[in-house]
Design an enzyme around this catalytic site. Structure first.
Site, mmCIF file in Angstrom:
data_model
loop_
_atom_site.group_PDB
_atom_site.id
_atom_site.type_symbol
_atom_site.label_atom_id
_atom_site.label_comp_id
_atom_site.label_asym_id
_atom_site.label_seq_id
_atom_site.Cartn_x
_atom_site.Cartn_y
_atom_site.Cartn_z
ATOM 1 N N LYS A 89 -67.260 8.850 -28.969
ATOM 2 C CA LYS A 89 -67.473 7.512 -29.544
ATOM 3 C C LYS A 89 -67.695 7.598 -31.065
ATOM 4 C CE LYS A 89 -69.304 5.662 -25.209
ATOM 5 N NZ LYS A 89 -70.424 4.926 -24.569
ATOM 6 N N ARG A 118 -75.313 14.489 -24.535
ATOM 7 C CA ARG A 118 -76.151 13.339 -24.920
ATOM 8 C C ARG A 118 -77.575 13.773 -25.243
ATOM 9 N NH1 ARG A 118 -73.313 9.782 -20.333
ATOM 10 N NH2 ARG A 118 -71.799 8.623 -21.594
ATOM 11 N N ASN A 124 -74.354 6.527 -27.490
ATOM 12 C CA ASN A 124 -74.578 7.689 -26.613
ATOM 13 C C ASN A 124 -73.440 8.715 -26.663
ATOM 14 O OD1 ASN A 124 -72.694 6.296 -25.144
ATOM 15 N ND2 ASN A 124 -73.848 6.268 -23.240
ATOM 16 N N THR A 139 -76.317 8.586 -18.936
ATOM 17 C CA THR A 139 -75.944 7.537 -19.910
ATOM 18 C C THR A 139 -77.052 7.328 -20.934
ATOM 19 O OG1 THR A 139 -74.643 6.457 -18.192
ATOM 20 C CG2 THR A 139 -75.223 5.116 -20.109
ATOM 21 N N ARG A 171 -68.858 14.490 -16.545
ATOM 22 C CA ARG A 171 -70.072 13.654 -16.607
ATOM 23 C C ARG A 171 -71.329 14.533 -16.670
ATOM 24 N NH1 ARG A 171 -69.469 8.227 -15.625
ATOM 25 N NH2 ARG A 171 -71.471 7.957 -14.571
ATOM 26 N N PHE A 223 -75.437 -6.369 -22.851
ATOM 27 C CA PHE A 223 -75.139 -5.461 -23.956
ATOM 28 C C PHE A 223 -73.659 -5.465 -24.369
ATOM 29 C CE2 PHE A 223 -75.131 -2.929 -19.988
ATOM 30 C CZ PHE A 223 -73.857 -2.397 -20.013
HETATM 31 P P1 CMP Z 1 -70.341 4.248 -21.113
HETATM 32 O O1 CMP Z 1 -70.391 5.403 -20.199
HETATM 33 O O2 CMP Z 1 -69.268 4.249 -22.137
HETATM 34 O O3 CMP Z 1 -70.217 2.894 -20.257
HETATM 35 C C1 CMP Z 1 -70.734 1.662 -20.690
HETATM 36 C C2 CMP Z 1 -71.500 1.758 -21.962
HETATM 37 O O4 CMP Z 1 -72.354 0.671 -22.280
HETATM 38 C C3 CMP Z 1 -72.461 2.939 -21.881
HETATM 39 O O5 CMP Z 1 -71.742 4.145 -21.897
HETATM 40 C C4 CMP Z 1 -73.368 2.680 -23.092
HETATM 41 O O6 CMP Z 1 -72.778 3.124 -24.288
HETATM 42 C C5 CMP Z 1 -73.376 1.148 -23.145
HETATM 43 N N1 CMP Z 1 -74.657 0.566 -22.802
HETATM 44 C C6 CMP Z 1 -75.437 -0.098 -23.639
HETATM 45 N N2 CMP Z 1 -76.541 -0.533 -23.019
HETATM 46 C C7 CMP Z 1 -76.485 -0.124 -21.757
HETATM 47 C C8 CMP Z 1 -77.330 -0.259 -20.627
HETATM 48 N N3 CMP Z 1 -78.487 -0.916 -20.678
HETATM 49 N N4 CMP Z 1 -76.930 0.291 -19.477
HETATM 50 C C9 CMP Z 1 -75.738 0.957 -19.403
HETATM 51 N N5 CMP Z 1 -74.905 1.107 -20.440
HETATM 52 C C10 CMP Z 1 -75.271 0.578 -21.615
#
Ligand code: CMP
Length: 143
Positions: free
Chosen positions: A11, A104, A114, A93, A87, A59
Site C-alpha cells: 500500500k 505489519r 497497514n 489486519t 496472510r 472506514f
Molecule cells: P485490507 O486487508 O486491505 O482490507 C480492507 C482494509 O480496510 C484493511 O486492510 C484496512 O486497511 C482497512 N481498514 C480500516 N479500518 C478498518 C477496520 N476497522 N477493520 C478492518 N479494516 C479496516
C-alpha cells in the site's frame, strides 16, 4: 497442500517507506514466486471498485483516500498454500494484534495504514488478480 495464487498489494505507506524490496524479499524467502507485478497509482474508481465489498463500512471513504494517496505495488504470488502463507507473512489486519516478525508488526502504523493487502481466499484471489492483471495475465513460472 495445493499450489495457489494470491493477490498482494504493497500500500502507499509501504511504498513511501521504501519497503518494496524488503517485503518482496520476505515473500520470496518464504517460497512464494512473483508471477506478476506492477506499480499503479490507483484512481478513486479503481480503489472503490477493488474495495466494493467494504462500501457500507464506516472506514470506506478513508480507505479509498488512503489507497489513492500514492502509488501501490500490486503483485500476484504463487506457491504452496499461497493465500494463507501470504496472510501469515503480513500478520493481522490490525498491526497491534499482529505476530512479532510479520510485515505489519514490523512496519505498520495502524489498522488504517497497514502496509499490505492480501486476498482472503482462493476465490477472491482469482477475482482480485483478474481485477488488476485482467487481459495482461500473469506469467507461468516453471522455474
Ligand atoms: P485490507 O486487508 O486491505 O482490507 C480492507 C482494509 O480496510 C484493511 O486492510 C484496512 O486497511 C482497512 N481498514 C480500516 N479500518 C478498518 C477496520 N476497522 N477493520 C478492518 N479494516 C479496516
Amino acid at each position: 497442500m495445493a499450489i495457489e495464487r494470491t493477490l498482494s498489494i504493497i500500500k502507499p505507506d509501504g511504498v513511501q517507506k521504501n519497503l518494496i524490496g524488503e517485503i518482496f524479499g520476505r515473500f520470496e524467502k518464504a517460497g512464494l514466486k512473483i508471477v506478476g507485478a506492477k506499480m499503479v497509482h490507483l484512481s478513486k474508481a479503481q480503489a472503490e471498485g477493488f474495495y466494493a465489498v467494504h462500501s457500507e463500512r464506516p472506514f470506506f471513504n478513508d480507505l479509498v483516500s488512503y489507497m489513492t494517496s500514492g502509488p501501490v505495488v500490486v503483485s500476484a504470488l504463487e506457491g504452496e498454500d499461497a493465500v494463507a502463507l501470504h496472510r501469515k507473512l503480513l500478520g493481522a489486519t490490525n498491526p497491534a494484534e499482529a505476530d512479532a516478525g510479520t510485515v505489519r508488526a514490523d512496519f505498520a502504523e495502524s489498522i488504517e495504514e497497514n502496509i499490505g493487502h492480501g486476498s482472503d481466499a482462493t476465490e477472491t484471489a482469482a477475482q482480485e488478480i483478474e481485477y488488476f492483471f485482467g487481459s495482461d495475465g500473469v506469467c507461468a513460472r516453471t522455474r
